[in-house]
Design a protein around this motif. Structure first.
Motif, PDB file in Angstrom:
ATOM      1  N   ILE A  11      10.429   0.221  60.059  1.00  0.00           N
ATOM      2  CA  ILE A  11      10.175   1.296  59.113  1.00  0.00           C
ATOM      3  C   ILE A  11       8.904   1.009  58.323  1.00  0.00           C
ATOM      4  N   LEU A 230      16.487   5.220  55.394  1.00  0.00           N
ATOM      5  CA  LEU A 230      15.610   5.508  54.270  1.00  0.00           C
ATOM      6  C   LEU A 230      16.408   5.951  53.043  1.00  0.00           C
ATOM      7  N   ARG A 399       7.161   7.725  50.036  1.00  0.00           N
ATOM      8  CA  ARG A 399       6.729   6.335  50.160  1.00  0.00           C
ATOM      9  C   ARG A 399       6.662   5.648  48.799  1.00  0.00           C
ATOM     10  N   LEU A 402      10.049   4.760  47.702  1.00  0.00           N
ATOM     11  CA  LEU A 402      10.538   3.644  48.498  1.00  0.00           C
ATOM     12  C   LEU A 402       9.755   2.354  48.220  1.00  0.00           C
TER      13      LEU A 402
END
Length: 409
Positions: A11, A230, A399, A402
């Motif tokens: 990932i 995710l 993103r 994360l």
């Protein structure tokens, strides 16, 4: 477990494979964030909480010094006598019932909360920077497209004027071409003003961010097959959820502390006295113990209820963040699909506009048809570009949440 770790690495590799052509450099972003007043205030808030945590650990109990000096006059004996006397003592409440250990835990939990709150402020400011930056990029791209459209309008106007002078087109065509030139120039001026205002918003609020005048498009990876992993990472790395859990831990400890406070702390002291001019010297130990009242039990019950509120808030926050992930995910995927569709549509419409332009040059079409075709192509191109930027903004927002980019907290 090994498969899960490998999957997570894949990932990260997928995320990092895309060049961040649209974003400011990490150094620019880091310097801009650390110089932002929100981060300055958050840093001061963290220091304040850390000092308060130290105060909780050390306790509020203090030594109290007491003293008296007096003159004793004895009159019931022959020859009245005066005696100089004094009394002095020192005393201090003592934390009993394990309260000191709980205070140490509250202190540690408060410091942990302070660090997470600072990191959350950093993350929220990063999200605001990202949104402000993409607002500028959209204004920039609108200006670029408007500039190209204005140039095309000038080109069509020149062609029409040449044809009008040789009598190939009517005066109305020349007027329509001139009017279209004016419309496109007006849109260009508006786009320039919007770009300037958006750029000022970036540079004024986030000093050190360098504006750009052009950029390369980033690709939007297809993350459809990685959704569940995710989602898990999204929840695990959420500062808001960590903050709610840390707050719940503090409230639990405060509830435990309030429960212990139902039993009062004793006050222990030492004292010395000199009476009858030194004829009597007294030394001793004092002990006082408050008698519990109803307020202590009510405060303990209230603290337990507040702890339950904080636990329920953790559940609500987790649910809300899960919904937020779904919203961001759906937004990212739908915008990606819409951008690809609009990109194909804009290409087709642009080909049609070029064909209409060639036909007009050859005398096979009207200026009205050309203006309509070119206007549709311009609108489709701008819609396509803005949707691509929307899709990329959603992708980078994902993103960012994360912690794959701008992870300075």
């Amino acid at each position: 477990m090994k498969k899960l770790i490998l999957f997570a690495v894949c990932i990260g590799a997928c995320f990092s494979a895309s060049a961040n052509n649209l974003l400011p450099t990490d150094d620019q972003v880091k310097n801009a964030l650390y110089s932002n007043p929100k981060i300055g205030a958050a840093d001061a808030r963290k220091d304040s909480l850390n000092y308060r945590a130290d105060a909780i650990a050390s306790g509020s109990q203090e030594f109290v010094v007491r003293g008296t000096r007096q003159n004793r006059r004895v009159t019931n004996i022959p020859g009245a006598t005066n005696y100089q006397e004094y009394w002095a003592g020192i005393e201090r409440p003592i934390r009993f019932w394990g309260k000191g250990g709980v205070d140490e835990k509250i202190s540690d939990a408060t410091k942990s909360f302070a660090g997470i709150e600072y990191a959350d402020t950093m993350h929220e400011t990063s999200k605001d920077l990202l949104a402000t930056w993409f607002t500028y990029l959209k204004a920039l791209q609108s200006r670029i497209v408007a500039e190209k459209n204005s140039q095309l309008g000038d080109q069509i106007g020149r062609i029409t004027q040449v044809r009008y002078k040789v009598g190939d087109v009517a005066r109305l065509d020349a007027q329509l071409a001139t009017a279209e030139q004016g419309r496109l120039k007006a849109f260009l001026e508006l786009a320039k003003a919007h770009e300037s205002a958006s750029g000022e918003a970036v540079t004024q609020r986030y000093q050190g961010i360098a504006l750009i005048k052009n950029f390369k498009w980033d690709a939007i990876p297809n993350l459809q097959t990685r959704k569940e992993l995710l989602r898990q990472q999204f929840l695990e790395r959420s500062h808001e959820l960590k903050l709610a859990k840390s707050d719940a831990e503090r409230f639990d400890l405060h509830a435990k502390r309030s429960g212990l406070d139902r039993f009062p702390d004793p006050t222990v002291g030492l004292y010395t006295a000199n009476e009858f001019g030194g004829a009597e010297r007294i030394n001793g130990v004092s002990l006082s113990f408050p008698i519990s009242g109803g307020a202590r039990f009510s405060n303990a019950s209230a603290a337990a209820s507040e702890a339950e509120i904080s636990r329920q808030r953790v559940i609500e926050t987790e649910q809300r963040i899960s919904v937020e992930f779904e919203r961001l995910w759906s937004q990212m995927m739908s915008r990606k699909t819409a951008a690809e569709t609009l990109l194909n549509s804009a290409k087709t419409q642009n080909d049609a506009a070029q064909a209409a332009e060639k036909a007009y040059v050859l005398g096979e079409g009207t200026i009205s048809d050309l203006i309509a075709a070119r206007k549709a192509a311009n609108e489709n191109q701008l819609s396509s570009d803005l949707m691509r930027l929307d899709a990329l903004e959603s992708y980078y927002r994902m993103r960012l949440d994360l912690h794959e980019i701008w992870d300075f907290d």
